[in-house]
Design an enzyme around this catalytic site. Structure first.
Site, PDB file in Angstrom:
ATOM      1  N   ARG A 190       1.013  -1.261   0.031  1.00  0.00           N
ATOM      2  CA  ARG A 190       0.125   0.104   0.115  1.00  0.00           C
ATOM      3  C   ARG A 190       1.068   1.150   0.238  1.00  0.00           C
ATOM      4  O   ARG A 190       2.136   1.299   0.650  1.00  0.00           O
ATOM      5  CB  ARG A 190      -0.872  -0.044   1.110  1.00  0.00           C
ATOM      6  CG  ARG A 190      -1.687  -1.052   1.547  1.00  0.00           C
ATOM      7  CD  ARG A 190      -2.533  -1.062   2.824  1.00  0.00           C
ATOM      8  NE  ARG A 190      -3.549  -1.966   2.843  1.00  0.00           N
ATOM      9  CZ  ARG A 190      -3.267  -3.479   3.552  1.00  0.00           C
ATOM     10  NH1 ARG A 190      -1.773  -3.653   4.068  1.00  0.00           N
ATOM     11  NH2 ARG A 190      -4.021  -4.298   3.769  1.00  0.00           N
ATOM     12  N   LYS A 229      -2.037  -2.613   7.875  1.00  0.00           N
ATOM     13  CA  LYS A 229      -3.281  -2.243   8.519  1.00  0.00           C
ATOM     14  C   LYS A 229      -3.315  -3.102   9.729  1.00  0.00           C
ATOM     15  O   LYS A 229      -3.057  -4.202   9.909  1.00  0.00           O
ATOM     16  CB  LYS A 229      -4.624  -2.714   7.645  1.00  0.00           C
ATOM     17  CG  LYS A 229      -4.567  -1.617   6.619  1.00  0.00           C
ATOM     18  CD  LYS A 229      -6.066  -1.809   5.821  1.00  0.00           C
ATOM     19  CE  LYS A 229      -6.246  -0.902   4.658  1.00  0.00           C
ATOM     20  NZ  LYS A 229      -7.691  -1.049   3.967  1.00  0.00           N
ATOM     21  N   HIS A 241      -2.262   2.777  -6.227  1.00  0.00           N
ATOM     22  CA  HIS A 241      -2.757   1.860  -5.853  1.00  0.00           C
ATOM     23  C   HIS A 241      -3.210   0.528  -7.016  1.00  0.00           C
ATOM     24  O   HIS A 241      -3.220  -0.631  -6.643  1.00  0.00           O
ATOM     25  CB  HIS A 241      -4.274   2.122  -5.287  1.00  0.00           C
ATOM     26  CG  HIS A 241      -4.778   1.153  -4.150  1.00  0.00           C
ATOM     27  ND1 HIS A 241      -4.241   0.730  -3.062  1.00  0.00           N
ATOM     28  CD2 HIS A 241      -5.809   0.057  -4.222  1.00  0.00           C
ATOM     29  CE1 HIS A 241      -4.699  -0.266  -2.343  1.00  0.00           C
ATOM     30  NE2 HIS A 241      -5.659  -0.598  -3.022  1.00  0.00           N
ATOM     31  N   ARG A 289      -0.624  -2.013  -6.934  1.00  0.00           N
ATOM     32  CA  ARG A 289      -0.826  -3.148  -5.968  1.00  0.00           C
ATOM     33  C   ARG A 289      -1.811  -4.051  -6.577  1.00  0.00           C
ATOM     34  O   ARG A 289      -1.434  -5.397  -6.310  1.00  0.00           O
ATOM     35  CB  ARG A 289      -1.414  -2.558  -4.774  1.00  0.00           C
ATOM     36  CG  ARG A 289      -1.660  -3.471  -3.419  1.00  0.00           C
ATOM     37  CD  ARG A 289      -1.754  -2.775  -2.403  1.00  0.00           C
ATOM     38  NE  ARG A 289      -2.785  -3.581  -1.307  1.00  0.00           N
ATOM     39  CZ  ARG A 289      -2.406  -4.325  -0.433  1.00  0.00           C
ATOM     40  NH1 ARG A 289      -1.144  -4.549  -0.487  1.00  0.00           N
ATOM     41  NH2 ARG A 289      -3.181  -4.973   0.315  1.00  0.00           N
ATOM     42  N   HIS A 327      -3.815  -9.276   3.586  1.00  0.00           N
ATOM     43  CA  HIS A 327      -5.428  -9.610   3.621  1.00  0.00           C
ATOM     44  C   HIS A 327      -5.566 -10.344   4.714  1.00  0.00           C
ATOM     45  O   HIS A 327      -5.232 -11.490   4.760  1.00  0.00           O
ATOM     46  CB  HIS A 327      -6.034  -9.670   2.239  1.00  0.00           C
ATOM     47  CG  HIS A 327      -6.041  -8.698   1.244  1.00  0.00           C
ATOM     48  ND1 HIS A 327      -6.050  -9.150  -0.011  1.00  0.00           N
ATOM     49  CD2 HIS A 327      -5.548  -7.366   1.219  1.00  0.00           C
ATOM     50  CE1 HIS A 327      -6.057  -7.611  -0.896  1.00  0.00           C
ATOM     51  NE2 HIS A 327      -5.766  -6.826   0.113  1.00  0.00           N
ATOM     52  N   TYR A 383      -8.901  -8.129  -5.688  1.00  0.00           N
ATOM     53  CA  TYR A 383      -7.902  -7.274  -6.077  1.00  0.00           C
ATOM     54  C   TYR A 383      -7.131  -8.178  -7.460  1.00  0.00           C
ATOM     55  O   TYR A 383      -6.429  -7.521  -8.158  1.00  0.00           O
ATOM     56  CB  TYR A 383      -6.594  -7.476  -5.105  1.00  0.00           C
ATOM     57  CG  TYR A 383      -6.688  -6.442  -4.116  1.00  0.00           C
ATOM     58  CD1 TYR A 383      -7.565  -5.976  -3.237  1.00  0.00           C
ATOM     59  CD2 TYR A 383      -5.633  -5.761  -4.027  1.00  0.00           C
ATOM     60  CE1 TYR A 383      -7.588  -5.141  -2.478  1.00  0.00           C
ATOM     61  CE2 TYR A 383      -5.490  -4.334  -3.186  1.00  0.00           C
ATOM     62  CZ  TYR A 383      -6.611  -4.325  -2.346  1.00  0.00           C
ATOM     63  OH  TYR A 383      -6.562  -3.147  -1.414  1.00  0.00           O
TER      64      TYR A 383
END
Length: 327
Positions: A166, A191, A259, A262, A285, A294
């Site tokens: 990211r 994250k 993005h 990615r 993820h 994705y």
């Protein structure tokens, strides 16, 4: 909905709201963006309820909360211009808050559970082609005004495509990251403060090494690796603007964003025969369904991978002889 009312909840309710956010941060390890969004959603809901009731919201009001109350809140937010995704997140945050209160015997989440989230339009990610992604990584800094800034932009974009990071993860790297030119992996914090191991391609290490060589600032361990023109932390908007200039120079579509690199990382790995669960780990993820969103691989390519990987496809069954009975 006006938030001009200063007191939107009774003191005990506001204290519980703060405790809920602390739990999300310390126990659930939610990211700062999620925490900010949930806090804002809860604050807006309590402001709505206070206006609706004509007095500061109490804990007892949440015990008797009905689906119609939540629908009225979401309808008000929609009138203010909130889209389906924002409304869905608002409902998710409120459900989390009410479940927290329910565990403590202070409220009921039944009304929120009965609510169905607004339907959101499905927007599949649009990865770049392999050639376009390589062109972006190679020419990332070609339009920069100074050589070191060009090397910086190239290094960041190469990290996004080469490691699937990211943009926030790339810009959060410390000054002592990627010092070893022989390293073949690095740890990335994503994250929810979760750490994962991602492989390093030689092209990534070389791009970062070139940036280090040209950067006029000292890159210390306690400071960010990537710097702005004046030496401060590099902001995502700078890389987004660099990507916008590249779009014009390379003739790429508007969907070619940082993005999207990615997305391209994941899609190109899967197209090359990569395992979906391994790609899930590389992207950081929590859910495999997120990883599936994705990736965008055409059906013909998937059949090609299947033909090369499935045991039955690799070793076709011999044709039945005429003497063999057909069962």
């Amino acid at each position: 909905m006006s938030e001009s009312i200063l007191v939107i909840g009774a003191p005990d309710l506001l204290a519980e709201k703060a405790a809920w956010l602390d739990e999300l941060r310390d126990t659930k390890r939610s990211g700062e963006n999620t925490l900010e969004a949930y806090e804002r959603d809860a604050r807006q809901f309590l402001a709505f309820m206070t206006s609706y009731l004509g007095r500061p919201t109490k804990l007892s009001d949440l015990v008797a909360l009905r689906p119609t109350d939540l629908r009225a809140f979401l309808a008000e937010r929609r009138r203010e211009g909130a889209g389906a995704r924002t409304l869905g997140r608002s409902l998710s945050g409120l459900r989390s808050f009410l479940r927290f209160l329910e565990r403590r015997g202070l409220a009921s989440s039944a009304g929120a559970k009965a609510m169905r989230a607004p339907k959101t339009p499905k927007s599949l990610p649009r990865p770049l082609t392999v050639d376009d992604a390589l062109a972006v990584a190679d020419e990332g800094g070609a339009l920069a005004t100074e050589p070191w800034i060009g090397a910086r932009d190239t290094a960041v974009l190469t990290l996004l495509y080469g490691c699937g990071l990211r943009i926030s993860e790339a810009l959060d790297l410390p000054g002592d990251a990627l010092l070893d030119p022989l390293a073949r992996s690095m740890r990335v914090t994503g994250k929810g403060n979760k750490t994962r191991l991602v492989p390093l391609l030689p092209a990534v290490s070389q791009a970062v090494a070139e940036y280090r060589r040209l950067c006029p600032y000292h890159l210390h361990a306690g400071e960010p690796l990537f710097r702005g023109a004046r030496g401060g932390p590099l902001r995502p908007q700078i890389i987004q603007r660099a990507m916008a200039r590249l779009r014009g120079a390379l003739g790429l579509p508007e969907s070619a964003t940082p993005h999207a690199l990615r997305h391209s990382f994941a899609t190109h790995l899967l197209a090359g025969g990569g395992d979906l669960r391994a790609i899930q780990d590389l992207l950081g993820h929590a859910s495999l369904s997120t990883t599936q969103g994705y990736t965008a691989v055409d059906g013909a390519r998937l059949l090609s991978i299947y033909d090369g990987a499935h045991p039955r496809a690799r070793r076709p069954r011999a044709a039945l002889s005429s003497s063999e009975p057909v069962r």
